[in-house]
Design a protein around this motif. Structure first.
Motif, PDB file in Angstrom:
ATOM      1  N   ARG A 114     -26.937  62.440 -20.189  1.00 42.67           N
ATOM      2  CA  ARG A 114     -25.748  63.253 -19.905  1.00 42.67           C
ATOM      3  C   ARG A 114     -26.003  64.709 -20.281  1.00 42.67           C
ATOM      4  N   ARG A 130     -24.418  56.512 -12.907  1.00 35.47           N
ATOM      5  CA  ARG A 130     -23.698  55.517 -12.125  1.00 35.47           C
ATOM      6  C   ARG A 130     -23.720  55.927 -10.655  1.00 35.47           C
ATOM      7  N   GLU A 133     -21.462  58.743  -9.620  1.00 34.20           N
ATOM      8  CA  GLU A 133     -21.861  60.043 -10.156  1.00 34.20           C
ATOM      9  C   GLU A 133     -23.032  60.606  -9.367  1.00 34.20           C
ATOM     10  N   ALA A 481     -10.474  53.603 -10.695  1.00 36.58           N
ATOM     11  CA  ALA A 481     -10.621  53.992 -12.104  1.00 36.58           C
ATOM     12  C   ALA A 481      -9.255  54.133 -12.758  1.00 36.58           C
ATOM     13  N   THR A 485      -7.945  50.956 -16.052  1.00 36.21           N
ATOM     14  CA  THR A 485      -7.698  50.995 -17.496  1.00 36.21           C
ATOM     15  C   THR A 485      -6.478  50.178 -17.865  1.00 36.21           C
TER      16      THR A 485
ATOM     17  N   TYR B 263      -7.999  55.375 -26.291  1.00 35.35           N
ATOM     18  CA  TYR B 263      -7.698  55.670 -24.896  1.00 35.35           C
ATOM     19  C   TYR B 263      -8.629  56.773 -24.383  1.00 35.35           C
ATOM     20  N   ARG B 266     -12.009  55.248 -23.788  1.00 35.16           N
ATOM     21  CA  ARG B 266     -12.133  54.468 -22.551  1.00 35.16           C
ATOM     22  C   ARG B 266     -12.134  55.363 -21.325  1.00 35.16           C
ATOM     23  N   LYS B 267     -11.174  56.307 -21.329  1.00 33.52           N
ATOM     24  CA  LYS B 267     -11.050  57.183 -20.164  1.00 33.52           C
ATOM     25  C   LYS B 267     -12.241  58.123 -20.050  1.00 33.52           C
ATOM     26  N   ILE B 270     -16.194  55.887 -21.002  1.00 35.91           N
ATOM     27  CA  ILE B 270     -16.533  54.744 -20.158  1.00 35.91           C
ATOM     28  C   ILE B 270     -16.334  55.075 -18.692  1.00 35.91           C
ATOM     29  N   GLU B 271     -15.285  55.844 -18.390  1.00 37.79           N
ATOM     30  CA  GLU B 271     -15.033  56.138 -16.977  1.00 37.79           C
ATOM     31  C   GLU B 271     -15.450  57.546 -16.584  1.00 37.79           C
ATOM     32  N   SER B 272     -16.093  58.269 -17.489  1.00 38.31           N
ATOM     33  CA  SER B 272     -16.522  59.648 -17.211  1.00 38.31           C
ATOM     34  C   SER B 272     -15.398  60.517 -16.666  1.00 38.31           C
TER      35      SER B 272
END
Lengths: 539, 308
Positions: A114, A130, A133, A481, A485, B263, B266-267, B270-272
């Motif tokens: 990154r 990913r 990305e 996405a 969550t 939160y 995760r946001k 994990i989810e970039s």
């Protein structure tokens, strides 16, 4: 005065060594070095022919790949320094390309990647982003669209254009531009599944189950004989629902979305009747003390303890565990015999592992070295290159024995020549570098127990069909996405409560369906159905 | 004109006079500029659609989009409530314990006992959070855990603590106290040691009992430290370590355990979804700042001292 001098001298020393460190780093990155040596004689045609034939089937590529010495940087996942290893030297010898491997261990790789990407100074070849990305930075022309170079990449063309034309449709962007080099046929057929203590089953005359009801009866009998035990244990926490879903026909690589082959539609797994059946089954096991009470919170350690000390006899895991557990306890309990069992659930199937996988995100930076880098990847995809990176060099570091298995002379002292040992000694099997593994490699040497697992599932063909790999566009990815969550969290929450809470039943299930809908369950599957339409139209 | 120039020369003369002190201060200033204020610049991504490859400058401005999305989302109220309650309980129950511990240690006259208790209580502070959490999970296991075995021994029902939402906060706060109380007590012990022994001697001469001297000398002597520590803790109330919650929570306890930091994790990671996560993190910091300021204000109003 002298003190001041000393401190100044020290400061100077520190500063200059810092500067020097930065400077040498720059040199090591290699881009400068390849230009210095540019004016060497190009090889003649005869030499090219000879060099190419010498190394086996290159799939039509001419070796060496470049006409002047070229240095490429390649960022890979590895605990070892690779530049002095056999493979790195051999690649240089065969292709004319010096690869400067930048290896980072798996634990630090992601962070490092990154940082590198954020800095904008990309290595010539790297992996680990990913797919979405990668598409994004590909459209910004940071990495190469591989399809644009198909005419210089015969191996790529053969595997991913001629034989599997769906690849660009699945893994590419909206314009079918492919930014990541897929890996071909790496998976073994069977890698995960139910396993059971055959020694305990045999001792108590319990036959191995062949369907879900027999599975239940077997656990029940075990509980009677060992009342203190919880016959089935789990270490995957809430992933247990995803892993067992295949047995109820609602599993898939895009879980919780899955493709329902009967209706040709995508569905959200968590609200299907099959999902309820699965929960009901687990609830029954839980209520009767057949499923470990702690199945949602067990750590790998506590799970290991249960599976190795006779507290639990059945679990779901990776087949390597069959021997790992045995090795751990064989000195105290030589009888210990963990074996691969039949799948549980009405379909009686396990997952199918994909033949072509682009999720590793192996990609080439869009710079002056791109053609050399692409050709190198193409060479490593060819039979000759695949042999080099996953099997070795015959006669140099290995020979085949009479059974056709590779034997590494220098490693005969090792108890177990696995891919980690090959990586350590030769730089083979480095993640991000194998593109088309040779199936004669040690990775496909099964132990007796593993072979049994392969045979068991293959002979009865107990595989759920593979879902289509869809190519979601940026908006669709964003939608997923956003929904993910909250909806996955709620689904896990509901699953857990449904099983653990005695009062949960049909009414709560109905409530869940309503709230899942509110949270966008059908919106979730709609995204996939839209993408499926586009996929079908594109075929 | 002349006033400005005199004040300027004044400043200049001060700087010239104190140049050695200023040079001593320089590393600290540079550290803060580079490592504390520099990164604040990155917060701009909360107002942009941050794209890693285009960088912070290249990304598009989107105004308050991410904040609006967060405030209007399903999770906002739950996160807000959880973060606040968890922080509040940690403060209310976690804050007095080190003080009590320090005072009782101070009253303990058997030296070796005092030393060993102190060592034992601050030892967990050196363990990594991962170890602390796996110890907690082990202790509380319904089958093999120490606590449940003890409960069974005295004839109580076994409880599967980790999956009962009502227990999550208790476990979180109690393990926090277990891990940190001893370490936090060190500051108070130092403050107690700073109280002049002559006060105690005088009180003794005047016939003051130990309990009275504790009430009238030790506690007032500790008060400034307690106040400052309290204000600092208020500012940190919302900074609930995401590692610990991540390690302790599971699907059944999400409803009480999910907090801003998990939160964001995760946001963001994990989810970039960096911009969105930055917006959430910024909101969290903003609330923390308000709480710090108000605690300071109240403390000053109440006649005590503030941080500034």
């Amino acid at each position: 005065m002298s003190k001041r001098l000393l401190s100044m001298a020290l400061t100077l020393m520190v500063t200059s060594s810092l500067l020097a460190a930065c400077g040498s780093n720059n040199n090591a990155s290699g881009k400068e070095t390849n230009t210095t040596n540019g004016a060497t004689n190009a090889p003649t045609n005869a030499v090219v022919e000879e060099a190419t034939n010498q190394y086996g089937d290159t799939g039509g590529l001419k070796l060496p790949l470049v006409d002047k010495p070229t240095t490429l940087t390649w960022m890979v996942v590895s605990d070892f320094q690779l530049n002095d290893k056999l493979i790195a030297k051999e690649i240089e010898k065969r292709t004319g390309i010096t690869v400067d491997f930048q290896s980072y261990s798996a634990t630090t790789f992601d962070d490092k990647l990154r940082l590198v990407v954020a800095s904008g100074k990309l290595p010539d070849i790297f992996s680990g982003l990913r797919p979405d990305e990668l598409k994004k930075i590909g459209q910004q022309k940071a990495v190469v669209a591989i399809n644009d170079y198909v005419d210089i990449l015969p191996n790529f063309k053969k595997l991913y254009v001629d034989e599997n034309p769906w690849v660009a449709n699945s893994f590419g962007d909206e314009n079918n531009n492919l930014y990541s080099w897929p890996i071909y046929n790496i998976n073994r057929d069977v890698n995960h599944g139910m396993m059971y203590r055959k020694d305990i089953f045999d001792k108590n005359n319990i036959p191995e189950w062949t369907n879900t009801e027999e599975f239940y009866q077997a656990l029940k009998k075990l509980k009677e004989i060992y009342p203190d035990s919880y016959p089935m244990a789990s270490k995957t926490k809430d992933d247990i629902f995803r892993d067992l879903a295949y047995g109820w026909g609602i599993g898939g690589l895009s879980y919780p979305a899955y493709y329902d082959e009967a209706n040709s539609t995508w569905k959200f797994a968590g609200t299907q009747p099959e999902h309820k059946e699965m929960l009901d089954f687990l609830k029954k096991l839980y209520n009767e003390g057949l499923l470990d009470q702690e199945f949602l919170t067990d750590t790998p350690e506590s799970w290991t303890a249960k599976m190795t000390t006779g507290k639990s006899f059945v679990t779901w895991d990776w087949i390597g565990r069959l021997d790992l557990f045995y090795n751990q306890v064989s000195s105290e309990n030589p009888e210990y015999n963990l074996r691969y069992g039949n799948p549980v659930g009405p379909t009686g199937n396990i997952r199918t592992l994909p033949r072509i996988d682009a999720d590793f995100g192996i990609t080439v930076a869009n710079n002056g070295n791109k053609e050399a880098a692409l050709k190198l990847l193409d060479y490593l995809t060819s039979p000759s290159g695949s042999q080099l990176t996953t099997l070795g060099i015959e006669g140099v570091n290995f020979n085949f024995d009479e059974n056709g298995k590779p034997v590494y002379q220098e490693l005969t002292d090792l108890p177990n020549v696995d891919i980690k040992a090959l990586e350590d000694h030769y730089g083979m099997w480095v993640e991000g570098m194998y593109l088309n593994p040779d199936h004669r490699s040690v990775y496909y040497n099964f132990t007796e127990k593993e072979q049994e697992a392969q045979d068991k599932i293959l002979s009865a063909n107990k595989f759920e069909p593979l879902d289509p790999v869809l190519n979601l566009n940026e908006d669709e990815i964003a939608t997923i996405a956003e929904l993910q969550t909250s909806i996955i969290k709620s689904m896990n929450e509901f699953n857990a409560k449904y099983i653990l809470n005695k009062n949960y039943g049909d009414k709560e299930w109905a409530d869940w369906l309503v709230s899942a809908e509110k949270m966008g369950a059908s919106k979730y599957s709609d995204v996939y159905n839209q993408a499926q339409k586009r996929y079908d139209a594109n075929k | 004109m002349s006033r400005i120039s005199t004040s300027l020369t004044g400043t200049w003369q001060h700087m010239k006079r104190d140049r050695q002190l200023l040079v001593l201060f320089l590393p600290c200033l540079i550290f803060y500029i580079i490592f504390r204020y520099g990164p604040l610049f990155g917060l701009t991504i909360a107002f942009k659609d941050y794209n890693v490859f285009e960088g912070i400058f290249g990304s598009k401005w989107v105004g308050l989009k991410h904040f609006v999305k967060f405030f209007s989302g399903n999770d906002f109220l739950m996160l807000f409530k959880n973060t606040l309650t968890l922080g509040f309980f940690t403060l209310i129950f976690g804050f007095p314990i080190p003080i009590l511990l320090a005072i009782s240690l101070n009253e303990l006259r058997v030296k070796w006992l005092k030393k060993s208790i102190q060592t034992l209580t601050y030892l967990p502070a050196f363990l990594s959070i991962v170890i602390i959490c796996s110890m907690v999970i082990d202790f509380l296991s319904p089958n093999t855990g120490l606590i449940n075995k003890l409960m069974a021994a005295v004839g109580l029902e076994k409880i599967y603590f980790m999956i009962i939402p009502e227990w999550f906060r208790t476990i979180y706060v109690a393990s926090d106290i277990w891990a940190n109380a001893g370490y936090d007590a060190i500051i108070y012990l130092a403050a107690v040691a700073g109280i002049s022994p002559t006060l105690y001697e005088a009180a003794k001469v005047d016939g003051c009992s130990r309990w009275k001297s504790l009430w009238n000398i030790t506690l007032p002597g500790l008060m400034p430290t307690i106040l400052i520590m309290f204000i600092l803790r208020t500012g940190k109330m919302l900074q609930i370590g995401y590692e610990k919650v991540l390690l302790l929570y599971n699907p059944t306890t999400y409803e009480v355990a999910d907090v801003f930091s998990t939160y964001v994790y995760r946001k963001g990671l994990i989810e970039s979804n960096y911009s969105y996560a930055a917006a959430v993190g910024m909101f969290e910091a903003f609330i923390a700042m308000i709480m710090l300021l108000s605690a300071n204000f109240i403390s000053k109003k109440a006649g005590g001292k503030g941080l500034w």
